[in-house]
Design a protein around this motif. Structure first.
Motif, PDB file in Angstrom:
ATOM      1  N   GLY A 154      -4.927  -1.333  -8.324  1.00  0.00           N
ATOM      2  CA  GLY A 154      -4.368  -1.507  -6.987  1.00  0.00           C
ATOM      3  C   GLY A 154      -3.346  -2.624  -6.864  1.00  0.00           C
ATOM      4  N   LYS A 155      -3.202  -3.438  -7.872  1.00  0.00           N
ATOM      5  CA  LYS A 155      -2.232  -4.545  -7.843  1.00  0.00           C
ATOM      6  C   LYS A 155      -1.128  -4.220  -8.843  1.00  0.00           C
ATOM      7  N   THR A 156       0.005  -3.738  -8.314  1.00  0.00           N
ATOM      8  CA  THR A 156       1.097  -3.300  -9.172  1.00  0.00           C
ATOM      9  C   THR A 156       2.344  -4.146  -8.969  1.00  0.00           C
ATOM     10  N   TRP A 157       3.198  -4.111  -9.976  1.00  0.00           N
ATOM     11  CA  TRP A 157       4.461  -4.827  -9.890  1.00  0.00           C
ATOM     12  C   TRP A 157       5.320  -4.260  -8.770  1.00  0.00           C
ATOM     13  N   ARG A 158       5.372  -2.936  -8.662  1.00  0.00           N
ATOM     14  CA  ARG A 158       6.197  -2.315  -7.628  1.00  0.00           C
ATOM     15  C   ARG A 158       5.703  -2.685  -6.233  1.00  0.00           C
ATOM     16  N   GLY A 159       4.406  -2.610  -6.009  1.00  0.00           N
ATOM     17  CA  GLY A 159       3.849  -2.963  -4.705  1.00  0.00           C
ATOM     18  C   GLY A 159       4.105  -4.423  -4.352  1.00  0.00           C
ATOM     19  N   THR A 160       3.952  -5.303  -5.330  1.00  0.00           N
ATOM     20  CA  THR A 160       4.173  -6.734  -5.096  1.00  0.00           C
ATOM     21  C   THR A 160       5.637  -7.009  -4.775  1.00  0.00           C
TER      22      THR A 160
ATOM     23  N   VAL B  41       0.845  -1.198   0.000  1.00  0.00           N
ATOM     24  CA  VAL B  41       0.000   0.000   0.000  1.00  0.00           C
ATOM     25  C   VAL B  41       0.882   1.250   0.000  1.00  0.00           C
ATOM     26  N   LEU B  42       1.936   1.226   0.823  1.00  0.00           N
ATOM     27  CA  LEU B  42       2.811   2.390   0.941  1.00  0.00           C
ATOM     28  C   LEU B  42       3.713   2.576  -0.278  1.00  0.00           C
ATOM     29  N   ALA B  43       4.205   1.472  -0.834  1.00  0.00           N
ATOM     30  CA  ALA B  43       5.186   1.549  -1.919  1.00  0.00           C
ATOM     31  C   ALA B  43       4.573   1.319  -3.293  1.00  0.00           C
ATOM     32  N   GLY B  44       3.287   1.059  -3.346  1.00  0.00           N
ATOM     33  CA  GLY B  44       2.629   0.708  -4.601  1.00  0.00           C
ATOM     34  C   GLY B  44       2.610   1.844  -5.603  1.00  0.00           C
ATOM     35  N   GLY B  45       1.785   1.695  -6.575  1.00  0.00           N
ATOM     36  CA  GLY B  45       1.759   2.632  -7.684  1.00  0.00           C
ATOM     37  C   GLY B  45       2.550   2.045  -8.825  1.00  0.00           C
ATOM     38  N   GLY B  46       2.551   2.740  -9.917  1.00  0.00           N
ATOM     39  CA  GLY B  46       3.272   2.238 -11.077  1.00  0.00           C
ATOM     40  C   GLY B  46       2.394   1.353 -11.939  1.00  0.00           C
ATOM     41  N   ARG B  47       3.052   0.498 -12.689  1.00  0.00           N
ATOM     42  CA  ARG B  47       2.372  -0.329 -13.684  1.00  0.00           C
ATOM     43  C   ARG B  47       1.542  -1.430 -13.035  1.00  0.00           C
ATOM     44  N   PRO B  48       0.254  -1.485 -13.367  1.00  0.00           N
ATOM     45  CA  PRO B  48      -0.589  -2.566 -12.843  1.00  0.00           C
ATOM     46  C   PRO B  48      -0.162  -3.916 -13.418  1.00  0.00           C
TER      47      PRO B  48
END
Length: 180
Positions: free
Chosen positions: A47-53, A24-31
């Motif tokens: 809400g489901k991004t590569w960066r967040g994952t 949640v904190l680091a997410g964003g970017g490409r889904p």
């Protein structure tokens, strides 16, 4: 004995509890779904991004390594038995938590729920199922010896309570757009 049981269960789940919060904190970017749709509905959503994952998984694994370092001191200080985390278990817990959440998002889109829509039970335990399943596949003997039936009961009871409290806190801090 009850304190040791609860402490051991929650300690064992910490590397799975942290990844979605970090995402949640680091997410964003490409889904992850790159905007793809099926039947007019997104596969996962923004809400489901590569960066967040990636960030969530790395945070969970890093936490497991820190827990390994402090485990002897914490266990002695509190007089409880706490598991250590082999790397395969750490990866299973952290990545499995992320995959469980992604799987729940996919399911929610398929049943017509929009991003952020609540699905009680699924929202609180999706990451637990993913974490335990992947950890069982990657580190079966560790998983079976660590997650005894009693510890599983603690996890299944405590996790929804912790989930509600942490999500409400994130909502109040403006980190989430819904309190669940």
């Amino acid at each position: 004995m009850v304190i040791s049981l609860v402490a051991g269960a929650l300690w064992a789940m910490l590397p799975a509890y942290v990844p979605n919060n970090v995402a949640v904190l680091a997410g964003g970017g490409r889904p992850i779904d790159a905007g793809r749709t099926v039947g007019g509905r997104r596969l996962l959503g923004d809400g489901k991004t590569w960066r967040g994952t990636a960030a969530g998984t790395l945070a969970g694994v890093a936490l497991a390594l820190v827990l390994n370092a402090v485990r002897p001191s914490v266990a002695t200080a509190f007089g409880v038995s706490l598991p250590s985390f082999p790397l395969r278990a750490a990866v299973g817990l952290a990545l499995g938590a992320m995959l469980g959440d992604i799987g729940a998002s996919l399911l929610k889109r398929r049943i017509g729920r929009e991003r952020g829509a609540a699905v009680p039970g699924l929202d609180q335990l999706d990451f637990v199922g993913g974490a335990l399943l992947l950890t069982l596949l990657l580190a079966p003997s560790w998983t079976l010896s660590t997650f005894t039936p009693a510890r599983l009961v603690v996890v299944l009871v405590a996790t929804p309570l912790l989930h509600v409290v942490t999500n409400a806190g994130a909502y109040l801090l403006g980190l989430k757009t819904e309190p669940w």
